[in-house]
Motif scaffolding. Structure first.
Motif, PDB file in Angstrom:
ATOM      1  N   MET A   1       0.816  -1.221   0.000  1.00 21.11           N
ATOM      2  CA  MET A   1       0.000   0.000   0.000  1.00 21.11           C
ATOM      3  C   MET A   1       0.843   1.262   0.000  1.00 21.11           C
ATOM      4  N   ARG A   2       2.145   1.096  -0.024  1.00 18.93           N
ATOM      5  CA  ARG A   2       3.039   2.250  -0.139  1.00 18.93           C
ATOM      6  C   ARG A   2       3.539   2.412  -1.574  1.00 18.93           C
ATOM      7  N   SER A   3       2.741   1.964  -2.536  1.00 17.07           N
ATOM      8  CA  SER A   3       3.112   2.132  -3.939  1.00 17.07           C
ATOM      9  C   SER A   3       1.945   2.760  -4.685  1.00 17.07           C
ATOM     10  N   THR A   4       2.264   3.552  -5.695  1.00 16.24           N
ATOM     11  CA  THR A   4       1.205   4.155  -6.495  1.00 16.24           C
ATOM     12  C   THR A   4       0.533   3.115  -7.388  1.00 16.24           C
ATOM     13  N   LYS A   5       1.196   1.978  -7.612  1.00 14.12           N
ATOM     14  CA  LYS A   5       0.546   0.894  -8.352  1.00 14.12           C
ATOM     15  C   LYS A   5      -0.682   0.414  -7.593  1.00 14.12           C
ATOM     16  N   ALA A   6      -0.550   0.271  -6.282  1.00 12.24           N
ATOM     17  CA  ALA A   6      -1.692  -0.150  -5.461  1.00 12.24           C
ATOM     18  C   ALA A   6      -2.771   0.925  -5.445  1.00 12.24           C
ATOM     19  N   ILE A   7      -2.359   2.185  -5.353  1.00 13.58           N
ATOM     20  CA  ILE A   7      -3.335   3.274  -5.362  1.00 13.58           C
ATOM     21  C   ILE A   7      -4.152   3.231  -6.642  1.00 13.58           C
ATOM     22  N   SER A   9      -4.545   0.765  -8.965  1.00 14.52           N
ATOM     23  CA  SER A   9      -5.330  -0.439  -9.235  1.00 14.52           C
ATOM     24  C   SER A   9      -6.606  -0.455  -8.398  1.00 14.52           C
ATOM     25  N   ARG A  10      -6.518  -0.037  -7.151  1.00  9.71           N
ATOM     26  CA  ARG A  10      -7.707  -0.038  -6.292  1.00  9.71           C
ATOM     27  C   ARG A  10      -8.669   1.083  -6.679  1.00  9.71           C
ATOM     28  N   ALA A  11      -8.124   2.228  -7.054  1.00 10.48           N
ATOM     29  CA  ALA A  11      -8.974   3.329  -7.506  1.00 10.48           C
ATOM     30  C   ALA A  11      -9.698   2.968  -8.798  1.00 10.48           C
ATOM     31  N   GLN A  12      -8.984   2.331  -9.708  1.00 11.96           N
ATOM     32  CA  GLN A  12      -9.609   1.917 -10.972  1.00 11.96           C
ATOM     33  C   GLN A  12     -10.704   0.885 -10.740  1.00 11.96           C
ATOM     34  N   GLY A  13     -10.513   0.024  -9.749  1.00  4.53           N
ATOM     35  CA  GLY A  13     -11.541  -0.948  -9.415  1.00  4.53           C
ATOM     36  C   GLY A  13     -12.822  -0.281  -8.923  1.00  4.53           C
ATOM     37  N   SER A 262     -15.476  -0.777   1.862  1.00  4.18           N
ATOM     38  CA  SER A 262     -15.975  -2.154   1.838  1.00  4.18           C
ATOM     39  C   SER A 262     -15.795  -2.844   0.498  1.00  4.18           C
ATOM     40  N   ALA A 263     -15.649  -2.073  -0.589  1.00  3.81           N
ATOM     41  CA  ALA A 263     -15.560  -2.675  -1.922  1.00  3.81           C
ATOM     42  C   ALA A 263     -14.129  -2.793  -2.434  1.00  3.81           C
ATOM     43  N   VAL A 264     -13.145  -2.458  -1.613  1.00  2.00           N
ATOM     44  CA  VAL A 264     -11.753  -2.533  -2.057  1.00  2.00           C
ATOM     45  C   VAL A 264     -11.202  -3.918  -1.753  1.00  2.00           C
ATOM     46  N   GLY A 266      -8.074  -6.953  -1.843  1.00  2.00           N
ATOM     47  CA  GLY A 266      -6.692  -6.952  -1.382  1.00  2.00           C
ATOM     48  C   GLY A 266      -6.365  -8.286  -0.752  1.00  2.00           C
ATOM     49  N   GLU A 267      -5.120  -8.420  -0.373  1.00  2.00           N
ATOM     50  CA  GLU A 267      -4.675  -9.668   0.227  1.00  2.00           C
ATOM     51  C   GLU A 267      -4.293  -9.444   1.680  1.00  2.00           C
ATOM     52  N   GLY A 268      -4.673 -10.394   2.521  1.00  4.29           N
ATOM     53  CA  GLY A 268      -4.267 -10.355   3.920  1.00  4.29           C
ATOM     54  C   GLY A 268      -4.722  -9.093   4.618  1.00  4.29           C
ATOM     55  N   ALA A 269      -3.806  -8.487   5.364  1.00  5.61           N
ATOM     56  CA  ALA A 269      -4.147  -7.323   6.179  1.00  5.61           C
ATOM     57  C   ALA A 269      -4.477  -6.096   5.339  1.00  5.61           C
ATOM     58  N   SER A 270      -4.075  -6.098   4.051  1.00  2.00           N
ATOM     59  CA  SER A 270      -4.322  -4.919   3.214  1.00  2.00           C
ATOM     60  C   SER A 270      -5.717  -4.914   2.601  1.00  2.00           C
ATOM     61  N   ALA A 271      -6.472  -5.998   2.738  1.00  2.00           N
ATOM     62  CA  ALA A 271      -7.809  -6.061   2.157  1.00  2.00           C
ATOM     63  C   ALA A 271      -8.702  -4.985   2.770  1.00  2.00           C
ATOM     64  N   GLY A 272      -9.454  -4.310   1.914  1.00  2.51           N
ATOM     65  CA  GLY A 272     -10.392  -3.299   2.381  1.00  2.51           C
ATOM     66  C   GLY A 272      -9.802  -1.931   2.609  1.00  2.51           C
ATOM     67  N   TRP A 273      -8.509  -1.738   2.319  1.00  7.69           N
ATOM     68  CA  TRP A 273      -7.866  -0.439   2.517  1.00  7.69           C
ATOM     69  C   TRP A 273      -7.660   0.245   1.171  1.00  7.69           C
ATOM     70  N   MET A 274      -8.006   1.535   1.111  1.00  8.01           N
ATOM     71  CA  MET A 274      -7.769   2.346  -0.077  1.00  8.01           C
ATOM     72  C   MET A 274      -6.674   3.358   0.249  1.00  8.01           C
ATOM     73  N   PRO A 275      -5.456   3.177  -0.303  1.00 12.15           N
ATOM     74  CA  PRO A 275      -4.363   4.120  -0.025  1.00 12.15           C
ATOM     75  C   PRO A 275      -4.423   5.343  -0.941  1.00 12.15           C
ATOM     76  N   PHE A 276      -3.959   6.477  -0.427  1.00 13.76           N
ATOM     77  CA  PHE A 276      -3.865   7.709  -1.216  1.00 13.76           C
ATOM     78  C   PHE A 276      -2.498   8.385  -1.062  1.00 13.76           C
ATOM     79  N   HIS A 277      -2.073   8.603   0.175  1.00 18.31           N
ATOM     80  CA  HIS A 277      -0.808   9.295   0.459  1.00 18.31           C
ATOM     81  C   HIS A 277      -0.765  10.649  -0.236  1.00 18.31           C
ATOM     82  N   LYS A 278      -1.850  11.393  -0.083  1.00 15.62           N
ATOM     83  CA  LYS A 278      -1.969  12.661  -0.808  1.00 15.62           C
ATOM     84  C   LYS A 278      -0.904  13.665  -0.409  1.00 15.62           C
ATOM     85  N   LEU A 279      -0.739  13.930   0.900  1.00 20.56           N
ATOM     86  CA  LEU A 279       0.260  14.911   1.299  1.00 20.56           C
ATOM     87  C   LEU A 279       1.672  14.428   0.978  1.00 20.56           C
ATOM     88  N   SER A 280       1.907  13.127   1.077  1.00 20.65           N
ATOM     89  CA  SER A 280       3.230  12.596   0.740  1.00 20.65           C
ATOM     90  C   SER A 280       3.507  12.735  -0.756  1.00 20.65           C
TER      91      SER A 280
END
Length: 407
Positions: A1-7, A9-13, A262-264, A266-280
């Motif tokens: 979840m610290r990659s823009t690839k994850a951001i 792919s989940r946003a596109q979903g 609820s609709a995101v 993922g695998e394991g502990a990352s399931a259900g999390w939508m990352p953004f890291h906007k300020l970063s």
């Protein structure tokens, strides 16, 4: 979840789901994308007639009122090495970006230099610049133009409020949260002297320059995504701890700007999390120029995503690309963790990627000539502000309760 690839792919979903009618909150009108792109192109031409568009970064706000504050800072620094100048630039950028969450509609700042009254991002930028050059974030009175661990750790909300001209008649949203964020920044960099330490053990955010740029190369190069990875890897503990996951070893890892939906998948502990890291990511964009000024080549700019904040997201709502299924939600106070806001931000990320090539076509520019950082600057952020001003006097289209660390 610290990659823009994850951001992405989940946003596109979530965007695909909304287009299929599965969203509880939004509908998507693809026919509105082209007119919205045309508006962005029009605003871009008005702002940058030569189409020489700089990056969307904090350094644009330091130019508010037509003052070249970067040049003024360089004069203050005097004749120093390229590395020392870069460290000061990065000190300023990091502190200022962390103070850049939405100010609220009732705050403004009068620049003592020009007498100009500035609000929102420009006001926050100039206020933070002036505070920085006066030594608010430095523990060394003889070296005001720096931020260091001790200076940051000792910062109080009162001191910050005074510097930002906050008062009963001039309230700033999230003042306590902003000061706490900078104190945590001081604590975090002090705990990582191997990254942020320097001569005499003085830890500074600007030492990130030395972490990113090898000293033994004649042609230093840094990938934009590596800037983000470094920021997330070293500064993630500064964010409020409500968003965290546990490792298999039982350690708790702060996620920062990641939120449940609820609709995101993922695998394991990352399931259900939508990352953004906007300020970063905003900070990553804001470090591009300090690195380039130090003769560092930054590659892969479009690996970073569009910024999911209320100007870009507002452009999509006000432009008709997105519409609320329940219009009453526009007037309901919501937080960054509410699922409607999480989804709005995710749809913003995905749709900005679709809007960017349409804007380039309108302007006759290639992706190389106009990377996403320039589309945002030209661009989507400014067009979002134009529509907000036209429709609501400048306020966001949704009612977001902010603690000063996300919006």
């Amino acid at each position: 979840m610290r990659s823009t690839k994850a951001i992405r792919s989940r946003a596109q979903g979530l965007l695909a789901r909304a287009r299929a009618g599965g969203s509880a909150y939004f509908t998507v009108d693809d026919a509105a994308l082209q007119p919205t792109a045309a508006l962005v192109a029009q605003v871009t031409r008005e702002r940058y007639p030569s189409l020489k568009i700089p990056y969307h970064s904090r350094w644009r706000h330091f130019e508010a009122g037509g003052v070249n504050r970067t040049a003024l800072l360089n004069e203050e620094l005097g004749k120093v090495s390229v590395a020392k100048r870069a460290r000061a630039h990065i000190d300023l950028a990091i502190v200022s970006v962390l103070l850049d969450a939405g100010s609220g509609p009732d705050w403004s700042y009068t620049d003592p230099r020009t007498g100009q009254k500035l609000s929102r991002s420009e006001g926050l930028g100039v206020a933070s610049y002036n505070a920085f050059t006066k030594g608010l974030f430095s523990s060394k009175p003889t070296q005001p133009c720096q931020a260091d661990a001790l200076g940051l750790q000792n910062l109080t909300a009162r001191q910050l409020g005074d510097a930002f001209q906050v008062g009963v008649e001039n309230p700033l949203v999230g003042l306590e949260g902003r000061a706490a964020l900078l104190r945590r920044l001081g604590e975090v960099i002090a705990a990582q002297p191997e990254v942020f330490g320097g001569a005499g053990g003085l830890c500074r955010p600007g030492r990130l320059f030395d972490h990113l740029v090898p000293a033994d190369t004649d042609t230093p190069t840094v990938a934009a995504h590596d800037i983000l990875v470094a920021l997330l890897g070293t500064l993630s503990p500064i964010w409020p701890a409500q968003n965290a996951i546990k490792t298999e070893a039982g350690d708790e890892i702060s996620l920062g700007d990641c939120w449940r939906h609820s609709a995101v998948p993922g695998e394991g502990a990352s399931a259900g999390w939508m990352p953004f890291h906007k300020l970063s990511q905003w900070l990553s964009y804001s470090l591009l120029e300090p690195l380039e000024w130090a003769d560092v080549s930054v590659t892969g700019l479009d690996a970073l995503t569009g910024l999911p904040e209320y100007r870009n997201g507002g452009l999509l709502l006000d432009g008709g690309v997105l519409a609320l299924k329940n219009p009453a939600l526009a007037h309901t106070a919501q937080t960054a963790g509410d699922e409607c806001i999480v989804e709005w931000r995710a749809l913003t990320v995905a749709l900005l990627d679709e809007l960017a090539p349409l804007v380039r076509t309108e302007l006759g520019l290639t992706a190389e000539q106009m990377p996403l950082a320039c589309v945002l600057e030209g661009g989507t952020w400014a067009a979002g502000r134009v529509l907000a001003q036209r429709l609501r006097g400048g306020t966001p289209p949704l009612n977001i309760a902010s603690d000063g660390t996300v919006f």
